[in-house]
Every structure is written in structure tokens, then in C-alpha cells.
Design an enzyme around this catalytic site. Structure first.
Site, short mmCIF file in Angstrom:
data_model
loop_
_atom_site.label_atom_id
_atom_site.label_comp_id
_atom_site.label_asym_id
_atom_site.label_seq_id
_atom_site.Cartn_x
_atom_site.Cartn_y
_atom_site.Cartn_z
N HIS A 434 0.83 -1.21 0.00
CA HIS A 434 0.00 0.00 0.00
C HIS A 434 0.87 1.26 0.00
O HIS A 434 0.69 2.17 -0.82
CB HIS A 434 -0.92 -0.02 1.23
N GLU A 435 1.83 1.31 0.92
CA GLU A 435 2.65 2.51 1.03
C GLU A 435 3.59 2.67 -0.16
O GLU A 435 3.86 3.79 -0.61
CB GLU A 435 3.45 2.49 2.34
N HIS A 438 1.80 4.31 -2.88
CA HIS A 438 1.74 5.77 -2.72
C HIS A 438 2.96 6.44 -3.35
O HIS A 438 2.85 7.48 -4.01
CB HIS A 438 1.67 6.13 -1.24
#
Length: 807
Positions: A434-435, A438
Site C-alpha cells: 500500500h505505502e 503511494h
């Protein structure tokens, strides 16, 4: 800190702050919102409800504020709660009724808070609840340690923050701290109830009534320091958070506009720094003290070389460094070289997938110099909470955070901060993909800084939903299960801001992104062309058009959505149907078995959602072995896990995943005789937790340091701080606050400013309180120094952009 664990110490995640309580039914009641609206006796229906009712209470619509959550209804509930408290004799059934009434009241305040421009409950009602809480704490059974009794105590003490009446209850809550000792500390659920004092202190920041109360009762600061010093032994136990929070919240009192309160709190923090220096066993207290002083009284840190302290700490806490072949540099607390290499492989695979899904052509956006990204991985949530904020400036009430910085700066360091949820051979890095998404999305899809991306709204659904999609693809069960709780329109999801709840931001964001990618990929291409060129105003306009265009299609698409596991062969979605030879094993009930050598007996047990502990054990004479599998029949020759040893005493435990729960589903087991066995007890132990009621979103209370002409995005739920240093030669400072949410936003953020202290709604020098969240101040300046700002949301918060200019 919501788990009941005996000594010796096993560190607990600081994020786990709410109760984990039995999911066993208390009574077969009609307790959902619609049924309560028809109930002739509301208080009785609430009192006899079971835990499953809580979720519906907290998720009720704002219409309930006109009936079951009206002030009149709550007044009647308050009378019933007070009567229950007066007759409380420590019995479990009485405690359950008190907890039910308490959670109902908390739910009402939660729904009102999230309803937007709705009149607040009266101070008189809050005061009546405060008196009831005091009456409860005065009861000799208030601090009993049974499961139900602790539930009652936790609910009422947590209510203090909902009703914002700590000045009326603080004396009683401080008195309860005196019952903390090495014996009571073993029950961390009970300790967490005491910790609600410190939750309330944090929730009363900038509350003028609270600051006035403390100005007249500064002895509480002395008492909190003494409590921490007298109970330093607890720093080596699972109850350490109570001592830590006592000192941390004392430090937060430095924000008080009262000089005596501020001075006393500063002195306590300075003594904490001397007692727990950086590098000592419990130096997280030094970090907490430095954090509070740097936020609210930086002048008290003169002479301290903070940059060197950060370098020293980083070298000690994150000693391992591994460069991937791609852009990632992994710094970790405990990853082996093999694990770091595996993390590189995961990131490389995710990067390749990202470029294919987003069709980037592997071309970064203009002016983006974030060619590398540092991945800082802490060993566990405790270390993440203890150290990451000091080292990197991130917030820690989350599962990790990406810090983009200024991508146009060639010397910038892009970084995401993460932690491991288990420390075995697996990576177990929470939100790794997820990160990393980003980082990739910001570099290849989003021109400019994070504030630039958010400047016109209608983008949060993509930023968070796309990161979730890249992690889960079609396998996001929690998001799909959310649909049954009530659909959102696509237009609503597109209008999401960071001031909304996590379900709307992440799970509904995922659903919107998945819908657009699967059904309208060309529209996504068009949107990304806008964001890659920095046309975020046009992005917002186009997203609104698309929402209206596809609302109906999105609703129909949701109806047919199902979970598709990524590895169906290894993780079947549908459990094997039990045959005549497979017997259901009831949880928490022992059966006795006997058998011959080489005989096999087959069972299955269904593990429900919200299971916090699941284990299967055999105990008895002879030599039997235990074999288990998930969603397929287990045999001694075909199984997934076993702990077989000589004899018939074996246990298999299933660990909770990153959510804190054991994976739900059907588990099969085989009891096989290696030799003859007899009188062997087979037991499946399952502990479940009530679904955690939602809490009000928490603000990052660290003041944001502003620079002239540089806009800052701020999400304000209730209270935020900012400051700017004004140099010599400036005669006026102008401050703009701009609403970043949709045009129909009901948020209202007011702006306060002061030169000498942190402002509050009552104690300030300058204020802008227009309706909505668009505010403006022009402040005359006569000398260099700091200007302090407070952003206060009296009801519903908002996403805002804040910018200052010097003239």
C-alpha cells in the site's frame, strides 16, 4: 493494550486501545436501530442488548437524533443509567446492563458529532452523565476485575471524552489511579479503563473549561508526576502505557494559556528527560518529553542538539541497510539480509504491476526528483510508536505512512515508514505494498506535492483506493462485506476527504477505483492525464461529472461483486463439505476420545469473525497425534499444520493476523493414533471480541510549522495547531484557510491566533469564525517572534488548506 495477558511481559500494540470482550450472547434481544425506535421501553431494550448491537448503534443515521438519540431520549437513558449505578453490586448481569447503556450514550454522541451542522447536546445533559460517572467510580465495585465488570468501567470512563466533562470527573478518575499496583496491572483490559483518563486529557486539548479547571488544580500535575515515578516498575510490564501516557499527557498541558500550568508542565518534562536520557532502557519517555517541548515550548530545548540525537537514535534503532536494485533503500530494525532481499522482490513485483495497471510508460511526472525511496521498517508497532515520530515526523496512530516531502527538491528524501506485525521468518510488514504504491503513484501519476494534489478535492478516493486496489486486487473481502451495511453512491465516494471515516476513505475508495479500472479504463486514462500535468481543478470537475454519469451503473455493479482469492488453489474460498465421517466440534467444549493404533477420527470447527484466540489441544493417555488444515479435510497424510510429539499432549495455536483477529472460516482436524490411546480430551478454544465500536477520528496534535507562501493541507477533526516564525521587517501577516472538500460540505473550521500562547476558542487575540471553513486573518506585527494558530471544529471537521504571507 486491550488484551488480557499475564506476566512475563509480551509487548502489546499501542494501537489496540479498545476492549476485546466476549462475543457470547447476553440475551436474545431486538436491539437494532429500527427495533429500538419501536420499543415501548427504550432503556430496558438497551440494557438487555447483546454485543452485536453496538455496531448498529454507532453506524445509525443522523435521523435518529430526532428520536432514539434525541436529547429527551438520552435524558431518560441517563436516569436509567444512574439508577443502574446506584444499585450496582458487582454482579455480571448488572455490569452488562451498565456497559450497554454506556455504549448507547457514546454511540449517540458519536452520531451527533458526525452529523454535521446539528445542535450539540446540552451542557446540562453532559453534566448529568458526568455525575453518573462519578457515582459509578465511588461505588465499591467500580474497579472489580471480572470481564463484564471491566466492560462497565471502561465504557463509563471512556464516555468522559464523548461528553467533554473532564473538569467534573477528573478528581474521581485520579483517585482510581491509586488502585494500580503489580497485581491489578496484570489485567491490561482493566488498566486500559484507567487509561481513559489520559484519552480524555488528550481529547480536551484547547478546551477552555479544562484549562481553567487545571489552573485552579495544578496539584494534579504533581500527582501525575508522582504516579509515574512511584510506578516506574510498570515500564517493564504490559501496563507500561499507563505510565507513559501519564507523562505524555502532562507534557501536553504545556499548550495551556495559563502560565502557571505551562511552567509546571515544562518542569516535569525537563525532569523526565534527566531521569530517562536518550539511550537508556526507557528512553521513549525522553522522546515523549522532547516531543511535547518541541511542539509547545521549543525555547525549553535550547542547547539540545536534536539533529545529532536523531542520527544517534536512527543508527541504534534502524541499524540494517539494504539497497534494492530498484528505487527502494530498506532500513530496518530486525530484518535479516534474506528478508530484506525478499522485500525488494515484493516491491519490484508491485512496481511492475503498477506500471502495467496505470499505463505509465515508466515516465515520471515533470519536476519529480524522488528517484529513490527510503523504506524504514520497525520491528513492531511498539518501536514504530516509540521512535518513528521523533525520527521522521510522521503520525503513529496508523499502519504506516508515506512521507513524500517536496519532490521538486533535488535533495529531498522520499520515505515511507512501516512496521512488522510478526517477527518470524515471514516479512510481515504491514501495508508494505500500500505505502509503496503511494510512492509510485506520487512519482508517476501525481504532479507536484501532496498539498497540490488535494487543492481542489475529489482525489482522496483515488489516492487511498488505488493503493488498496494494488494491494488486494479482487480479494478485498472487508470492502465487499461493507456493501451489505448500506451502499454509497459513486458520487459520494468521489467526494471523500480525509476528514471522513476509514471505511469511506479506504474500502469505498477501493470499490470506486476497482469499478473505474474494470468498467471504464479509458476514463481513468483521461483522469491520470490531468493529474500528471497538474490539472487538479479539471480533475475535480471531471470526477464530479463521472460520478453523476455512472452512479446507477456503480450501484448495479456492487450487487454482483464477490471476493476472488489471489491463490484459489492454496486458499479455497469454499470449505470442503463435511462428509458422514467428519464431525463438527463445538468450540469451548471438550470431548473424550479413545482409539486404536493407526485409527483416525475427523472433525471440523467453524471459527467466526472477530476471533482473537483459536487453539486446538489434545490431552490424555497413550499416543495420539493432531493434524489440521484450513478449508479442506485434514488427514495424517495430508495436512497443513501439526505439532505431533510422543504421547497425547499437543496443542496447535493459530496466530492473529495484522487485523488482530484469527482468519475466520472452517478448520479441519484429524486425531490419529500412532499407538493406542484412551481418555484423550479434545478441545477447541475460541475467544471472540465484540466488533470494536468506531471512535471519533483522532487529530494529529503536533503543531504544523508554516512557511510564508507555502500552502499546507490539514485535516481537522476537532483540533489542530500551527505556527509560523515572523522575522524582523514584517509589518503584517495574512492567513487564509480554504475548504478543500466538496461544495456541499457541512464542515466548519474556525481559526484563532495569538502571539504569546497557544490560542483557544475563549483565549485568543485574533479570530475568524465565518460559517464553513473559509477563514481569513490579517494580523499586525511589531517585532519578530512566533504566531500561534488553533484550528477548531466546533462540530463536523473538514479538510482545509492553510497559507500565510508576510507583508
Amino acid at each position: 493494550m486491550s488484551h488480557l495477558l499475564p506476566f512475563p511481559r509480551r509487548r502489546l500494540a499501542l494501537a489496540c486501545l479498545l476492549a476485546s470482550i466476549s462475543g457470547a450472547s447476553f440475551g436474545q434481544t431486538q436491539c437494532d436501530v429500527a427495533q429500538l425506535q419501536q420499543s415501548p421501553d427504550l432503556a430496558t431494550a438497551i440494557s438487555s442488548a447483546d454485543y452485536a448491537c453496538y455496531s448498529g448503534w454507532f453506524s445509525a443515521s443522523s435521523d435518529t437524533l430526532n428520536n432514539i438519540y434525541s436529547e429527551a431520549s438520552l435524558s431518560r437513558v441517563q436516569v436509567a443509567l444512574h439508577q443502574a449505578v446506584q444499585t450496582y453490586q458487582g454482579e455480571a448481569e448488572q455490569a452488562r446492563a451498565i456497559e450497554n447503556l454506556g455504549e448507547y450514550v457514546r454511540a449517540a454522541y458519536y452520531v451527533r458529532y458526525n452529523a454535521g451542522n446539528v445542535a450539540a447536546f446540552s451542557d446540562l445533559l453532559g453534566q448529568q452523565f458526568a455525575h453518573t460517572i462519578n457515582a459509578f467510580l465511588a461505588n465499591p465495585h467500580a474497579l472489580d476485575q471480572g470481564r463484564e465488570q471491566v466492560g462497565a468501567m471502561k465504557s463509563l470512563t471512556l464516555m468522559v471524552d464523548n461528553i467533554k466533562q473532564l473538569p467534573l470527573t477528573m478528581d474521581a478518575m485520579m483517585l482510581a489511579l491509586q488502585q494500580f499496583n503489580p497485581e491489578t496491572a496484570k489485567n491490561t483490559q482493566w488498566v486500559d479503563g484507567l487509561n481513559n483518563l489520559f484519552r480524555s486529557m488528550a481529547g480536551h486539548i484547547a478546551n477552555d473549561a479544562f484549562y481553567r479547571y487545571l489552573a485552579s488544580n495544578t496539584q494534579h500535575i504533581d500527582m501525575l508526576e508522582k504516579f509515574a515515578n512511584d510506578n516506574a516498575w510498570a515500564l517493564d510490564t504490559d501496563a507500561d502505557f499507563l505510565v507513559f501516557n501519564a507523562l505524555r499527557e502532562t507534557g501536553r498541558l504545556i499548550a495551556s494559556p495559563d502560565k502557571a500550568t505551562k511552567q509546571k508542565a515544562v518542569q516535569v518534562m525537563q525532569r523526565v528527560m534527566a531521569r530517562y536520557p536518550l539511550g537508556s532502557e526507557h528512553d521513549k519517555l525522553w522522546l515523549a518529553a522532547v516531543e511535547m517541548l518541541s511542539y509547545f515550548a521549543p525555547e525549553a530545548l535550547n542547547g539540545l542538539d536534536l539533529p545529532q540525537a536523531k542520527r544517534d537514535l536512527a543508527a541504534r534503532v534502524l541499524p540494517n541497510r539494504h539497497e534494492c536494485q530498484g528505487p527502494a533503500i530498506i532500513r530496518s530494525q530486525d530484518l535479516t539480509p534474506e528478508q530484506a532481499a525478499k522485500a525488494c522482490d515484493v516491491l519490484a513485483a508491485k512496481e511492475a504491476d503498477f506500471h502495467q495497471v496505470a499505463n505509465t510508460g515508466m515516465q515520471p511526472v515533470a519536476d519529480d526528483h524522488n528517484q529513490r525511496v527510503e523504506v524504514a521498517v520497525f520491528a513492531n508497532n511498539d518501536s514504530y510508536v516509540d521512535y518513528s515520530a521523533f525520527l521522521f515526523g510522521n503520525t503513529t496512530d496508523n499502519g504506516g505512512q508515506y512521507l513524500e516531502g517536496n519532490p521538486a527538491d533535488e535533495h529531498n528524501t522520499a520515505r515511507f515508514v512501516a512496521y512488522r506485525y510478526a517477527n518470524g521468518e515471514e516479512l510481515s510488514i504491514l501495508n508494505l505494498e500500500h505505502e509503496y504504491t503511494h510512492y509510485l503513484d506520487a512519482r508517476f501519476n501525481q504532479y507536484g506535492s501532496f498539498s497540490d494534489n488535494l487543492a481542489h478535492g475529489y482525489v482522496v478516493w483515488w489516492l487511498e483506493g488505488f493503493a488498496e486496489y494494488m494491494h488486494y486486487k479482487q480479494g478485498y473481502q472487508a470492502a465487499i462485506e461493507l456493501i451489505a451495511q448500506g451502499k454509497m453512491s459513486l458520487s459520494q465516494v468521489f467526494a471523500t476527504s480525509y476528514s471522513h471515516d476509514t471505511n469511506r476513505i479506504y474500502r469505498w475508495g477501493y470499490l470506486a477505483v476497482r469499478f473505474m479500472l474494470e468498467n471504464h479504463p479509458q476514463e481513468v486514462e483521461g483522469l491520470l492525464a490531468l493529474s500528471r500535468s497538474g490539472q487538479f481543478e479539471q480533475w475535480a470537475q471531471q470526477v464530479q461529472t463521472l460520478g453523476q454519469q455512472y452512479d446507477g451503473e456503480f450501484a448495479r455493479w456492487l450487487d454482483g461483486l464477490e471476493v476472488t482469492p489471489e491463490n484459489p488453489d492454496t486458499d479455497p474460498d469454499t470449505p470442503t463439505e463435511p462428509s458422514d465421517g467428519v464431525t463438527q466440534l463445538q468450540a469451548n467444549q471438550s470431548i473424550t476420545l479413545s482409539g486404536k493404533a493407526y485409527s483416525e477420527k475427523l472433525f471440523y470447527v467453524d471459527v467466526p469473525a472477530n476471533t482473537t484466540h483459536f487453539s486446538v489441544a489434545i490431552e490424555g493417555d497413550g499416543d495420539a497425534d493432531l493434524y489440521m488444515s484450513y478449508n479442506q479435510v485434514a488427514h495424517y497424510y495430508d495436512f497443513e499444520v501439526s505439532k505431533f510429539v510422543d504421547g497425547s499432549n499437543e496443542e496447535i495455536q493459530f496466530a492473529a493476523d495484522a487485523s488482530g483477529y484469527v482468519k475466520p472460516g472452517r478448520y479441519y482436524l484429524s486425531v490419529t493414533g500412532r499407538g493406542r490411546y484412551q481418555a484423550v480430551n479434545l478441545t477447541a478454544t475460541i475467544d471472540t471480541a465484540a466488533p470494536t465500536p468506531p471512535t471519533q477520528e483522532q487529530d494529529d496534535l503536533a503543531p504544523v510549522m508554516l512557511q510564508s507562501g507555502q500552502a499546507q493541507h490539514l485535516t481537522v477533526h476537532q483540533q489542530r495547531y500551527a505556527a509560523v516564525y515572523v522575522p524582523e521587517g514584517v509589518s503584517e501577516v495574512r492567513i487564509w484557510l480554504s475548504d478543500l472538500t466538496s461544495s456541499d460540505s457541512q464542515g466548519n473550521v474556525n481559526l484563532y491566533a495569538s502571539r504569546e500562547h497557544w490560542p483557544t476558542p475563549e483565549q485568543h487575540q485574533f479570530a475568524s469564525r465565518y460559517a464553513g471553513s473559509n477563514q481569513y486573518l490579517a494580523i499586525p506585527v511589531e517585532q519578530a517572534g512566533y504566531l500561534h494558530f488553533s484550528l477548531n471544529a466546533p462540530q463536523q471537521g473538514d479538510d482545509v488548506e492553510m497559507v500565510v504571507y508576510f507583508h
